[in-house]
Motif scaffolding. Structure first.
Motif, PDB file in Angstrom:
ATOM      1  N   MET A   1      44.006  29.304  35.325  1.00  0.00           N
ATOM      2  CA  MET A   1      43.373  30.048  34.240  1.00  0.00           C
ATOM      3  C   MET A   1      42.005  30.553  34.697  1.00  0.00           C
ATOM      4  SD  MET A   1      42.733  28.845  30.308  1.00  0.00           S
ATOM      5  CE  MET A   1      44.500  28.682  30.037  1.00  0.00           C
ATOM      6  N   THR A   2      41.654  31.736  34.247  1.00  0.00           N
ATOM      7  CA  THR A   2      40.402  32.359  34.660  1.00  0.00           C
ATOM      8  C   THR A   2      39.222  31.888  33.799  1.00  0.00           C
ATOM      9  OG1 THR A   2      41.570  34.338  35.392  1.00  0.00           O
ATOM     10  CG2 THR A   2      39.218  34.562  34.958  1.00  0.00           C
ATOM     11  N   SER A   3      38.129  31.549  34.451  1.00  0.00           N
ATOM     12  CA  SER A   3      36.883  31.207  33.761  1.00  0.00           C
ATOM     13  C   SER A   3      35.823  32.226  34.144  1.00  0.00           C
ATOM     14  CB  SER A   3      36.413  29.807  34.152  1.00  0.00           C
ATOM     15  OG  SER A   3      37.381  28.843  33.816  1.00  0.00           O
ATOM     16  N   ARG A   4      34.953  32.514  33.209  1.00  0.00           N
ATOM     17  CA  ARG A   4      33.867  33.461  33.490  1.00  0.00           C
ATOM     18  C   ARG A   4      32.533  32.737  33.404  1.00  0.00           C
ATOM     19  NH1 ARG A   4      35.784  39.157  30.628  1.00  0.00           N
ATOM     20  NH2 ARG A   4      37.706  39.350  31.849  1.00  0.00           N
ATOM     21  N   LEU A   5      31.743  32.913  34.449  1.00  0.00           N
ATOM     22  CA  LEU A   5      30.416  32.314  34.503  1.00  0.00           C
ATOM     23  C   LEU A   5      29.384  33.422  34.379  1.00  0.00           C
ATOM     24  CD1 LEU A   5      30.811  29.695  37.381  1.00  0.00           C
ATOM     25  CD2 LEU A   5      31.384  29.467  34.962  1.00  0.00           C
ATOM     26  N   LEU A   6      28.457  33.248  33.463  1.00  0.00           N
ATOM     27  CA  LEU A   6      27.399  34.216  33.198  1.00  0.00           C
ATOM     28  C   LEU A   6      26.123  33.691  33.842  1.00  0.00           C
ATOM     29  CD1 LEU A   6      28.346  34.549  29.435  1.00  0.00           C
ATOM     30  CD2 LEU A   6      29.154  35.983  31.325  1.00  0.00           C
ATOM     31  N   LEU A   7      25.830  34.175  35.023  1.00  0.00           N
ATOM     32  CA  LEU A   7      24.725  33.645  35.824  1.00  0.00           C
ATOM     33  C   LEU A   7      23.423  34.339  35.451  1.00  0.00           C
ATOM     34  CD1 LEU A   7      26.535  33.698  39.295  1.00  0.00           C
ATOM     35  CD2 LEU A   7      26.642  31.928  37.508  1.00  0.00           C
ATOM     36  N   VAL A   8      22.406  33.549  35.130  1.00  0.00           N
ATOM     37  CA  VAL A   8      21.135  34.092  34.673  1.00  0.00           C
ATOM     38  C   VAL A   8      19.982  33.468  35.443  1.00  0.00           C
ATOM     39  CG1 VAL A   8      19.565  34.337  32.700  1.00  0.00           C
ATOM     40  CG2 VAL A   8      22.043  34.498  32.359  1.00  0.00           C
TER      41      VAL A   8
ATOM     42  N   LEU B   1      29.191  25.323  40.415  1.00  0.00           N
ATOM     43  CA  LEU B   1      29.803  26.437  39.686  1.00  0.00           C
ATOM     44  C   LEU B   1      31.310  26.264  39.559  1.00  0.00           C
ATOM     45  CD1 LEU B   1      27.765  29.422  41.170  1.00  0.00           C
ATOM     46  CD2 LEU B   1      27.451  28.300  38.958  1.00  0.00           C
ATOM     47  N   ARG B   2      31.951  25.826  40.622  1.00  0.00           N
ATOM     48  CA  ARG B   2      33.402  25.604  40.555  1.00  0.00           C
ATOM     49  C   ARG B   2      33.734  24.462  39.588  1.00  0.00           C
ATOM     50  NH1 ARG B   2      36.284  28.657  43.780  1.00  0.00           N
ATOM     51  NH2 ARG B   2      35.393  29.535  45.700  1.00  0.00           N
ATOM     52  N   ASP B   3      32.892  23.443  39.572  1.00  0.00           N
ATOM     53  CA  ASP B   3      33.105  22.335  38.643  1.00  0.00           C
ATOM     54  C   ASP B   3      33.023  22.830  37.197  1.00  0.00           C
ATOM     55  OD1 ASP B   3      33.176  19.415  37.847  1.00  0.00           O
ATOM     56  OD2 ASP B   3      31.205  19.973  37.069  1.00  0.00           O
ATOM     57  N   LEU B   4      32.052  23.680  36.912  1.00  0.00           N
ATOM     58  CA  LEU B   4      31.922  24.234  35.563  1.00  0.00           C
ATOM     59  C   LEU B   4      33.149  25.071  35.202  1.00  0.00           C
ATOM     60  CD1 LEU B   4      28.162  25.273  35.635  1.00  0.00           C
ATOM     61  CD2 LEU B   4      29.182  23.546  34.133  1.00  0.00           C
ATOM     62  N   ALA B   5      33.611  25.879  36.145  1.00  0.00           N
ATOM     63  CA  ALA B   5      34.797  26.700  35.895  1.00  0.00           C
ATOM     64  C   ALA B   5      36.019  25.828  35.645  1.00  0.00           C
ATOM     65  CB  ALA B   5      35.040  27.633  37.081  1.00  0.00           C
ATOM     66  N   ASP B   6      36.162  24.746  36.416  1.00  0.00           N
ATOM     67  CA  ASP B   6      37.314  23.847  36.261  1.00  0.00           C
ATOM     68  C   ASP B   6      37.289  23.134  34.912  1.00  0.00           C
ATOM     69  OD1 ASP B   6      38.239  24.542  38.754  1.00  0.00           O
ATOM     70  OD2 ASP B   6      37.453  22.751  39.756  1.00  0.00           O
ATOM     71  N   ARG B   7      36.089  22.769  34.466  1.00  0.00           N
ATOM     72  CA  ARG B   7      35.978  22.001  33.226  1.00  0.00           C
ATOM     73  C   ARG B   7      35.986  22.869  31.969  1.00  0.00           C
ATOM     74  NH1 ARG B   7      31.613  19.738  32.308  1.00  0.00           N
ATOM     75  NH2 ARG B   7      30.264  20.271  34.073  1.00  0.00           N
ATOM     76  N   HIS B   8      35.878  24.188  32.163  1.00  0.00           N
ATOM     77  CA  HIS B   8      35.902  25.102  31.019  1.00  0.00           C
ATOM     78  C   HIS B   8      36.905  26.223  31.283  1.00  0.00           C
ATOM     79  CE1 HIS B   8      32.365  23.150  29.258  1.00  0.00           C
ATOM     80  NE2 HIS B   8      31.850  23.135  30.479  1.00  0.00           N
ATOM     81  N   PRO B   9      38.176  25.866  31.484  1.00  0.00           N
ATOM     82  CA  PRO B   9      39.191  26.877  31.791  1.00  0.00           C
ATOM     83  C   PRO B   9      39.325  27.892  30.657  1.00  0.00           C
ATOM     84  CG  PRO B   9      40.228  24.802  31.181  1.00  0.00           C
ATOM     85  CD  PRO B   9      38.768  24.520  31.338  1.00  0.00           C
ATOM     86  N   GLY B  10      39.287  29.168  31.027  1.00  0.00           N
ATOM     87  CA  GLY B  10      39.393  30.225  30.037  1.00  0.00           C
ATOM     88  C   GLY B  10      38.127  30.459  29.239  1.00  0.00           C
TER      89      GLY B  10
ATOM     90  N   GLU C   1      33.938  35.959  37.811  1.00  0.00           N
ATOM     91  CA  GLU C   1      35.210  35.447  37.301  1.00  0.00           C
ATOM     92  C   GLU C   1      35.807  34.544  38.371  1.00  0.00           C
ATOM     93  OE1 GLU C   1      37.974  38.190  35.028  1.00  0.00           O
ATOM     94  OE2 GLU C   1      39.051  37.991  36.927  1.00  0.00           O
ATOM     95  N   ILE C   2      36.109  33.318  38.001  1.00  0.00           N
ATOM     96  CA  ILE C   2      36.694  32.374  38.956  1.00  0.00           C
ATOM     97  C   ILE C   2      38.101  32.014  38.492  1.00  0.00           C
ATOM     98  CG2 ILE C   2      36.551  30.055  39.947  1.00  0.00           C
ATOM     99  CD1 ILE C   2      33.569  30.262  39.928  1.00  0.00           C
ATOM    100  N   ARG C   3      39.046  32.211  39.397  1.00  0.00           N
ATOM    101  CA  ARG C   3      40.439  31.858  39.130  1.00  0.00           C
ATOM    102  C   ARG C   3      40.963  31.127  40.353  1.00  0.00           C
ATOM    103  NH1 ARG C   3      44.481  33.764  35.656  1.00  0.00           N
ATOM    104  NH2 ARG C   3      46.604  33.453  36.424  1.00  0.00           N
TER     105      ARG C   3
END
Length: 216
Positions: free
Chosen positions: A1-8, A134-143, A186-188
């Motif tokens: 599943m794709t996760s989107r990270l908004l980097l600021v 960042l990958r950990d955040l994407a994995d823990r918040h799928p979609g 976007e991380i998938r």
């Protein structure tokens, strides 16, 4: 599943006017930086943010705080998002360093990895911890859409690592991330896509500052 990270990148700090490398030094936000944080908070409410993470440094925490309060979310403080330690360069301007050791500054400008400032954190190490966070955040918040507040140099290094670009050229590939602006990825799985870069979240509060340093 794709996760989107908004980097600021965090809001403007007191060292921007002098273009000093803040690195791991805790430097306060300016009134403009506080306004940028407030603007980010308002933007986050309208942007479908599901979670918020930030660096442990106070300038990042303060920038993330208005968004967290507006959304009723707790901020996940991630040690891996701390800014790069610039060693010899901490708290100094490029001009001050060039006066003391122009060759060291030349090497850094030529290749920021092999020519990193003496005593600084290796670029590859910073890339590894940042991308792991960042990958950990994407994995823990799928979609989900995760707001991540961190730092100019760390995020540029992470972008290069995730996109398969040369780490030593991060300063040329991504000259700067603007304070309070959003860069979306976007991380998938193992794949990363860059969706946008330096998108403002609010009109600039007050007169625009001069160029900001490469690392804060």
């Amino acid at each position: 599943m794709t996760s989107r990270l908004l980097l600021v990148r965090h809001g403007e700090t007191e060292w921007h006017a002098e273009n000093r490398y803040a690195g791991v030094t805790d430097v306060a936000l300016t009134p403009r930086g506080v306004a940028q944080a407030a603007g980010l908070g308002g933007w986050a409410v309208k942007s479908g943010v599901h979670a918020i993470a930030c660096s442990p440094l106070s300038r990042a925490r303060l920038t993330a705080s208005p968004a967290a309060e507006a959304l009723g979310l707790a901020v996940e403080v991630q040690e891996g998002l701390r800014e790069v330690d610039f060693g010899w360069g901490e708290g100094r301007t490029v001009e001050e360093m060039a006066e003391e050791d122009p060759e060291a500054v030349r090497r850094f400008r030529e290749d920021a990895a092999s020519g990193a400032f003496p005593g600084s954190e290796p670029v590859a190490r910073a890339a590894a911890r940042a991308t792991a966070a960042l990958r950990d955040l994407a994995d823990r918040h799928p979609g989900g859409r995760v707001l991540v507040v961190a730092h100019n140099t760390l995020l540029r290094i992470a972008l290069c690592e995730l996109l398969g670009l040369p780490l030593g050229r991060y300063r040329r590939i991504f000259p700067r991330l603007d304070n309070g602006a959003v860069t979306e990825i976007e991380i998938r799985g193992t794949e990363t896509a860059l969706r946008s870069l330096n998108v403002p979240t609010a009109p600039p509060p007050g007169p625009a500052p001069g160029p900001s340093p490469a690392g804060d």
